[in-house]
Design an enzyme around this catalytic site. Structure first.
Site, PDB file in Angstrom:
ATOM      1  N   HIS A 152      17.752   5.147   1.366  1.00  0.00           N
ATOM      2  CA  HIS A 152      17.160   5.156   0.021  1.00  0.00           C
ATOM      3  C   HIS A 152      17.365   3.812  -0.679  1.00  0.00           C
ATOM      4  CE1 HIS A 152      17.027   9.551   0.594  1.00  0.00           C
ATOM      5  NE2 HIS A 152      18.277   9.411   1.029  1.00  0.00           N
ATOM      6  N   SER A 282       9.164 -23.397  -4.641  1.00  0.00           N
ATOM      7  CA  SER A 282       8.443 -23.160  -5.885  1.00  0.00           C
ATOM      8  C   SER A 282       8.084 -24.499  -6.514  1.00  0.00           C
ATOM      9  CB  SER A 282       9.306 -22.346  -6.857  1.00  0.00           C
ATOM     10  OG  SER A 282       8.755 -22.353  -8.163  1.00  0.00           O
ATOM     11  N   ARG A 331     -18.859  -6.736  13.657  1.00  0.00           N
ATOM     12  CA  ARG A 331     -18.770  -8.196  13.724  1.00  0.00           C
ATOM     13  C   ARG A 331     -17.607  -8.711  12.866  1.00  0.00           C
ATOM     14  NH1 ARG A 331     -23.815 -10.960  15.292  1.00  0.00           N
ATOM     15  NH2 ARG A 331     -25.435  -9.398  15.672  1.00  0.00           N
TER      16      ARG A 331
END
Length: 475
Positions: A152, A282, A331
């Protein structure tokens, strides 16, 4: 390269040249020509009047396709197969009377797709094997490094880094088995005719059923297949496409789960994907080390999973012996799914070969939670000393909740063992011994050993020549 038209990033940024070539116009249309040649050769062998000079002319022009001429014919004819028949005939005029003799368009389109499916699955198989082997090497290296387990997404009984890697690896093994199964079941459409009845070929051979059956077998063998589908309509059953897309979706599901786990572990700074020396995480935050490879795997995997529905819906909406609304969809869905999986497995192999593990941080995180994990052993010792299991369970529950509150509300260390030491219901214990992590991982290291011997070694033996070298990522 034009920068004024959309380009497919699967080709320009992610997938390999090998997979891109398999679904290229050159590969497709040169395969059409090889099919027309195989058909003519087999028809000649079975008695039709086809000259050796006609076959030689076809053989001389299997790959030199004039795509501009074919496009001109298709614009005029509005039929791609006939456009290429005419283009081939202009390259080999002596063969013009016998090119496509007795065949329908699906003779070249469907048989080519089956060839491409087989070759693409073989490439995916090899990429799966490479990833499995690399991941199993990682599992072996960290077979006995204890870490927190999670259920969990909450701290649970400890496992080992290596055992967790076997969970990832085993899902890939199950995917490999499915790819192998699909390859083993793949057959050829061959010369089934316009609606699958072989009527045109029966006419060519003047009602000789035996020769029609021989033709079907010979053409399949010439194209590398030893089995044909028992019956077809104009096309091979679109169930085959659906099964293949299911298979690719399964790989995408597995890799998404692996990459998601790695993203979570990167968040915990326990295991990270490789990072290059000049890589930027970043544009705004220079310190960032984002799991961009794993994120890319997840993004591509979601796309491949979504394509699974195309195969199912196409199969469900085929009318009678065939309808053409499958063509435009196929395709896209077939080549793009293969290109997506190709890219995913290239990236995942790169990650598996360069994963970075931080044992000190793993031990610290485990130590923070281990007192909770130790309570079951302490409870069993107290029961053995004469305690009541239910009373002891309740005492541990209360002490654990109070220790947890101290951690969460005050930011202090876990003092659960100190609380239990002070409780007369529990016998004396050595805290250092209680906190030895390996005693809580069960058979995890031995399970890794068994898995490598019983599951992975046979794969290594089956595929001894699969390269473990990383392919360079495009971006």
């Amino acid at each position: 390269m034009s920068h004024e038209q959309y380009e497919n990033p699967l080709i320009s940024r992610y997938a390999s040249r090998d997979m891109s070539f398999l679904w290229s116009p050159q590969k497709k249309h040169s395969t059409w020509r090889r099919l027309w040649l195989a058909l003519a050769e087999a028809e000649q062998e079975l008695g039709l009047t086809i000259g050796n000079d006609q076959l030689e002319a076809m053989r001389a022009h299997l790959d030199d396709i004039d795509f501009d001429l074919a496009a001109k014919h298709e614009k005029s004819r509005r039929h791609d197969v006939m456009a290429h028949v005419e283009t081939f005939a202009e390259a080999a005029p002596v063969a013009k009377p016998i090119i496509h003799l007795g065949a329908t368009s699906c003779f070249v389109t469907d048989n080519t797709d089956l060839i491409l499916l087989r070759q693409s699955l073989e490439l995916v198989r090899d990429r799966l094997v490479r990833t499995i082997v690399l991941l199993s090497d990682f599992a072996k290296q960290y077979r006995d490094l204890p870490c927190l387990g999670f259920t969990h997404l909450q701290s649970a009984q400890p496992t080992t880094i290596g055992k967790r890697a076997t969970l990832w690896c085993y899902d890939l093994v199950l995917d490999l088995e499915e790819v192998e199964h699909r390859l083993a079941q793949l057959r050829f459409r061959s010369t089934k005719g316009t609606t699958g009845t072989q009527a045109s070929f029966l006419e060519l051979f003047q009602g000789d059923h035996a020769k029609v059956k021989q033709l079907e077998k010979r053409v399949a063998e010439k194209m590398g297949f030893d089995q044909v589908y028992a019956v077809t309509g104009q096309t091979y059953s679109r169930k085959i496409d659906s099964q293949v897309l299911d298979c690719l979706s399964g790989i995408a599901q597995t890799t998404h789960k692996i990459a998601t786990d790695l993203r979570i572990l990167a968040h915990r700074r326990e295991v990270e994907e490789p990072i290059e020396e000049n890589q930027i995480g970043s544009s705004a935050m220079p310190y960032k080390r984002n799991p961009m490879r794993s994120e890319r795997i997840c993004g591509l995997a979601r796309y491949v999973i979504s394509n699974q529905a195309n195969g199912a819906n196409t199969l469900a909406t085929q009318w009678m012996e065939r309808t053409l609304d499958d063509s435009a969809n196929r395709r896209l869905s077939l080549p793009l799914s293969f290109l997506g999986i190709d890219a995913i497995l290239i990236i995942l192999a790169n990650v598996c070969k360069g994963m970075v593990v931080y044992p000190a941080l793993i031990r610290r995180h485990l130590a923070e939670e281990l007192p909770f994990m130790a309570t079951e052993n302490l409870m069993m010792a107290a029961v053995a000393a004469g305690g009541d299991r239910q009373d002891l369970h309740e005492k541990i529950r209360v002490h654990s909740r109070n220790a947890g509150a101290r951690i969460k509300n005050e930011g202090l260390s876990n003092d659960l063992l100190d609380r239990l030491k002070e409780d007369p219901a529990f016998p004396e214990f050595d805290a250092a011994a209680v906190l030895e992590p390996l005693q809580y991982v069960g058979r995890a290291p031995e399970q890794v050993d068994d898995f490598l011997a019983d599951v992975i070694q046979p794969i290594r033996d089956r595929y001894p020549n699969v390269s473990l070298e990383n392919e360079e990522l495009k971006v």
